[in-house]
Scaffold this motif. Structure first.
Motif, short mmCIF file in Angstrom:
data_model
loop_
_atom_site.label_atom_id
_atom_site.label_comp_id
_atom_site.label_asym_id
_atom_site.label_seq_id
_atom_site.Cartn_x
_atom_site.Cartn_y
_atom_site.Cartn_z
N ASN A 617 0.68 -1.45 0.11
CA ASN A 617 -0.03 0.16 -0.06
C ASN A 617 0.76 1.44 0.05
OD1 ASN A 617 -2.57 1.30 -0.11
ND2 ASN A 617 -2.82 1.27 2.24
N THR A 618 1.92 1.20 -0.62
CA THR A 618 3.16 2.13 -0.57
C THR A 618 2.47 3.59 -1.17
OG1 THR A 618 3.93 1.24 -2.48
CG2 THR A 618 5.06 0.89 -0.48
N SER A 619 1.74 3.48 -2.32
CA SER A 619 1.16 4.63 -2.73
C SER A 619 -0.23 4.97 -2.65
CB SER A 619 1.60 4.74 -4.21
OG SER A 619 2.83 4.64 -4.53
N GLY A 620 -1.10 4.19 -1.72
CA GLY A 620 -2.38 4.34 -1.56
C GLY A 620 -3.27 3.35 -2.39
N ASP A 677 5.49 14.22 -2.48
CA ASP A 677 6.18 13.67 -1.21
C ASP A 677 5.48 12.28 -0.97
OD1 ASP A 677 4.53 14.16 0.78
OD2 ASP A 677 5.36 16.23 0.91
N GLN A 678 6.35 11.46 -0.31
CA GLN A 678 5.54 10.06 0.11
C GLN A 678 5.52 10.07 1.77
OE1 GLN A 678 4.60 7.55 -1.74
NE2 GLN A 678 4.73 9.34 -3.14
N SER A 679 5.06 11.22 2.19
CA SER A 679 4.71 11.54 3.59
C SER A 679 3.41 10.93 3.84
CB SER A 679 4.34 12.82 4.19
OG SER A 679 3.24 13.50 3.31
N ASN A 680 3.16 10.45 4.87
CA ASN A 680 1.74 9.73 5.39
C ASN A 680 0.65 10.42 4.88
OD1 ASN A 680 2.91 7.65 6.50
ND2 ASN A 680 3.21 8.56 8.66
N HIS A 681 0.77 11.89 5.24
CA HIS A 681 -0.45 12.74 4.59
C HIS A 681 -0.54 12.49 3.23
CE1 HIS A 681 -3.07 16.01 4.71
NE2 HIS A 681 -2.42 16.46 3.81
N SER A 682 0.43 12.56 2.44
CA SER A 682 0.32 12.42 0.91
C SER A 682 -0.37 10.83 0.23
CB SER A 682 1.80 12.58 0.27
OG SER A 682 1.60 12.33 -1.20
N VAL A 683 0.27 10.00 1.10
CA VAL A 683 -0.40 8.64 0.80
C VAL A 683 -1.82 8.63 1.37
CG1 VAL A 683 -0.13 6.20 1.42
CG2 VAL A 683 2.03 7.54 0.92
N ARG A 684 -2.33 9.21 2.59
CA ARG A 684 -3.62 8.93 2.90
C ARG A 684 -4.32 9.94 2.01
NH1 ARG A 684 -2.49 11.09 7.65
NH2 ARG A 684 -1.73 9.11 8.67
N GLU A 685 -4.01 10.96 1.30
CA GLU A 685 -4.87 11.52 0.33
C GLU A 685 -5.12 10.84 -0.66
OE1 GLU A 685 -2.91 14.93 -0.67
OE2 GLU A 685 -3.71 16.21 1.18
N LYS A 686 -4.33 10.09 -1.23
CA LYS A 686 -4.20 8.97 -2.46
C LYS A 686 -5.12 7.83 -2.25
CE LYS A 686 0.38 10.17 -4.30
NZ LYS A 686 1.45 9.78 -4.95
N ILE A 687 -5.32 7.48 -0.69
CA ILE A 687 -5.86 6.47 -0.60
C ILE A 687 -7.42 6.17 -0.97
CG2 ILE A 687 -6.99 4.91 1.47
CD1 ILE A 687 -4.12 4.98 2.57
N ARG A 688 -7.93 7.56 -0.65
CA ARG A 688 -9.42 7.50 -0.73
C ARG A 688 -9.84 7.74 -2.41
NH1 ARG A 688 -13.77 8.73 2.29
NH2 ARG A 688 -12.29 9.11 3.99
N PRO A 689 -10.73 6.91 -2.96
CA PRO A 689 -10.95 6.90 -4.23
C PRO A 689 -11.59 8.31 -4.52
CG PRO A 689 -11.70 4.83 -3.36
CD PRO A 689 -11.23 5.72 -2.27
#
Length: 717
Positions: A617-620, A677-689
């Motif tokens: 799940n590295t990129s959501g 960037d690959q911060s947790n915040h960035s990945v969290r934004e990509k997770i949501r469809p």
């Protein structure tokens, strides 16, 4: 029936002849007579070649044994069938199939001078000889006496049977024959020079027979043997009548090239543009051609027994022609209606990149509308409802464009043989695979991984039939980067190509150059759909149980064993080399109807329209933040969780879902995007469809395909 080994021991079996009733003599062979008999058990006509063993030399006796040995090895609808042999009063009896139409030589001579065959009829007969010769050569056998006298016909003169294997030779690997044998008019130049020869001499004789069918006369004739040899050595023959096409005349010259190195082998003849379409017609008209070098379980769809092919009469042919005419009329009406609909509603094909950006792919001058798409790292392709294949490629001068210039993909129409209608295409890395409307599989491109299925790692520039699957009606195809999965009409699964990680599901991790039947228990599972990831294969069954093989990195295939609640991993599995059921809960509690696999994750669609994902799940790309255990499959979050999804696809670090209302949701994204960037915040934004703005028709289903770097989709027509 007594075995070959027993019969050559010259044990007497005087009671065997009681099974047969004599009818009449039909000819004389080199060492004996041939009689027509009736088999009393089934009233079927057979011929029995009778060779008196006491009156022939030791050499002639060995030739007789050789004929039985060769006949017992060959099983093909275009080769005279061998039934049994036995001794009767010191006479060798060889029981074989009866061809009621006589031989090709007599048939051609009876036509009369100037009454030439139509080119279509010549091709119909010649292509049967080609596929029969292919079977002979694949068994490492030289016929060495191919001539019109040894080519037999059925009653309607539409089906040919190669016979008389008395002087055939079984070759060891890469060996050549030396003895000068055969009928003088059909001798090859290398035989005339007493040079070592191989299968190319049979090809020369095949060319002589083709010439004979076109001209009703032999290619090389002379009053004396020295004059005949001189003509053959120079390759001099009377030109063919101009009523035949230039391609046909060129084929004759190709087969009768005096240099054996310049003559095509049997596989190259099959690939000839003139021959290729007729091979397809033969496959549909005469039944399925079997390949004994790779024993396969043949489809029961549209097949007939070999005996019925050999005894087909004109009444059967007329009925088939009538049925075919009705079918063609109905097909024409459907195509007319389809074209009218397509003219009103043109296709639109879209491509999504790893960041969710959308571009529309140009269609060029294709005919019809797109009904299926495919994608890989090297190819983007589509099929129209009229059977055309569209390939999108970057322009040849794209390397010279500035960084600010947009590189547009250029559509090209894939050249396929005439009369061939392609209904499905799949793409791998550097190669493509296509299925025709008759269930025939063709591949082309890079053969480096063995994924073309032609028995070698050679590249193929044009679509070529996967010959070992000619006897199987292929329904669906899926390509990984370096392997292929094919599903037959009778739910059998064949795999080939790179075997790393056990992705082929055959119990081996070795490369497979030929299609191999996967070991799926058809008593438990009926496979209805196949999918391929970069290093894995997945089979959807009619019961909703998903079977998987290959790499299970981060449990992306969900074959880890979990507890009842689905939270704890009881047994962690890194890869599997055979197809096993998906068993990780809670996914295993659902019926799976579709699946798509990326490099590090997989997306699963249930029959209720719910979407689960598993893997990295590295990129959501999983569409959820994951559970306490990262190897447990989890349902994708809202808004997808509140939608009824009908299609899914995924790339290396992103996932796409299409709902029943044709809404397209995208999540994840390119991990090496320099602007993110690959911060947790960035990945969290990509997770949501999130919903993509695509102008799709909600009244039509969506065709979708993906590779590690893109998704291609459109409305089906």
């Amino acid at each position: 029936m007594y075995t070959y080994a027993l019969n050559l021991g010259y044990g007497k079996r005087t009671d065997v002849m009681e099974k047969y009733e004599p009818i009449q003599a039909v000819g004389r062979g080199a060492y004996g007579y041939v009689y027509l008999y009736r088999q009393l058990s089934n009233n079927k006509h057979v011929v029995i070649k009778q060779i008196p063993m006491e009156s022939i030399t030791t050499e002639e006796c060995e030739l007789t044994k050789n004929e039985v040995r060769v006949l017992a090895m060959l099983h093909h609808p275009n080769i005279i069938e061998y039934y049994e042999n036995f001794l009767e009063n010191h006479t060798m009896m060889i029981v074989m199939e009866y061809a009621p139409g006589g031989n090709l030589y007599d048939y051609l001579r009876c036509r009369g001078e100037g009454n030439l065959l139509q080119e279509e009829d010549v091709l119909h007969l010649f292509c049967q000889l080609v596929v029969g010769m292919k079977h002979i050569h694949e068994c490492s056998i030289l016929h060495r006496d191919i001539k019109s006298n040894n080519i037999l016909l059925d009653r309607s003169h539409r089906i040919v049977k190669i016979g008389d294997f008395g002087i055939s030779k079984i070759l060891s690997s890469k060996s050549k024959a030396h003895s000068v044998v055969g009928t003088p008019c059909y001798l090859s130049p290398e035989l005339c020079q007493e040079k070592p020869y191989n299968k190319k001499s049979d090809i020369w004789a095949l060319g002589c027979v083709l010439y004979e069918m076109l001209t009703l006369r032999r290619a090389f004739e002379a009053e004396t043997l020295p004059a005949l040899i001189m003509k053959i050595m120079r390759g001099i023959f009377v030109p063919i009548h101009p009523q035949y096409s230039a391609e046909m005349r060129s084929l004759v010259h190709l087969l009768l090239h005096v240099d054996p190195g310049q003559r095509p082998n049997i596989h190259e003849i099959i690939s000839n543009p003139l021959v290729f379409p007729t091979i397809f017609k033969l496959h549909a008209d005469l039944g399925m051609v079997r390949c004994v070098s790779r024993p396969l379980r043949l489809s029961s769809v549209g097949t007939r027994t070999r005996s019925s092919r050999g005894s087909e009469d004109s009444t059967d042919r007329e009925k088939q022609d009538a049925d075919r005419s009705v079918f063609l009329e109905e097909l024409s009406e459907k195509e007319t209606a389809t074209e009218a609909t397509a003219a009103m509603q043109p296709s639109a094909v879209f491509c999504l990149d790893p960041c969710g950006n959308v571009c529309r792919l140009p269609l060029g001058h294709c005919e019809g509308n797109v009904c299926q798409v495919a994608a890989s790292k090297t190819h983007k392709a589509a099929i129209t409802n009229l059977g055309q294949v569209i390939l999108w490629k970057p322009p040849t001068d794209s390397a010279n464009l500035d960084n600010n210039d947009e590189v547009l993909l250029i559509p090209t129409i894939l050249k396929s043989p005439s009369s061939v209608v392609i209904v499905q295409v799949a793409c791998g890395e550097g190669f493509i695979a296509c299925i025709t409307d008759r269930g025939i599989l063709m591949t082309s491109g890079s053969g480096a991984s063995g994924s073309l299925g032609h028995g070698s790692t050679n590249d193929v520039s044009q679509l070529k039939i996967v010959e070992s699957l000619l006897g199987v009606s292929i329904k669906q195809i899926a390509c990984g980067t370096a392997h292929v999965i094919a599903l037959s009409a009778d739910h059998q699964v064949y795999t080939w190509g790179c075997g790393d990680n056990g992705r082929l599901g055959i119990g081996s991790r070795m490369m497979q150059l030929w299609p191999k039947l996967a070991n799926v228990d058809d008593m438990l599972y009926q496979v209805v759909d196949v999918a391929a990831g970069e290093d894995c294969s997945l089979l959807t069954t009619s019961s909703g149980i998903l079977l998987a093989s290959g790499s299970n990195r981060m449990n992306k295939l969900c074959v880890d064993e979990t507890d009842i609640a689905g939270f704890e991993i009881l047994k962690q599995i890194e890869d599997v080399a055979t197809f096993v059921p998906v068993c990780s809960r809670p996914l295993s509690n659902n019926k799976i109807c579709k699946v798509a696999a990326g490099l590090d994750h997989t997306v699963f669609l249930t029959d209720a329209g719910e979407v689960f994902t598993s893997g990295k799940n590295t990129s959501g790309q999983l569409g959820h933040e994951g559970s306490q255990n990262p190897r447990v499959p989890t349902r994708v979050m809202e808004p997808v969780s509140h939608s009824h999804v009908v299609e899914v696809a995924c790339g290396r670090e992103f996932t796409v879902a299409v709902t029943k209302e044709c809404r397209v949701y995208f999540w994840g994204g390119k991990g090496d995007d320099p602007e993110s960037d690959q911060s947790n915040h960035s990945v969290r934004e990509k997770i949501r469809p999130y919903l993509l703005d695509l102008p799709l028709n909600a009244e039509r289903r969506v065709a979708i395909a993906s590779s590690d770097s893109c998704v291609v989709l459109c409305n089906k027509f």
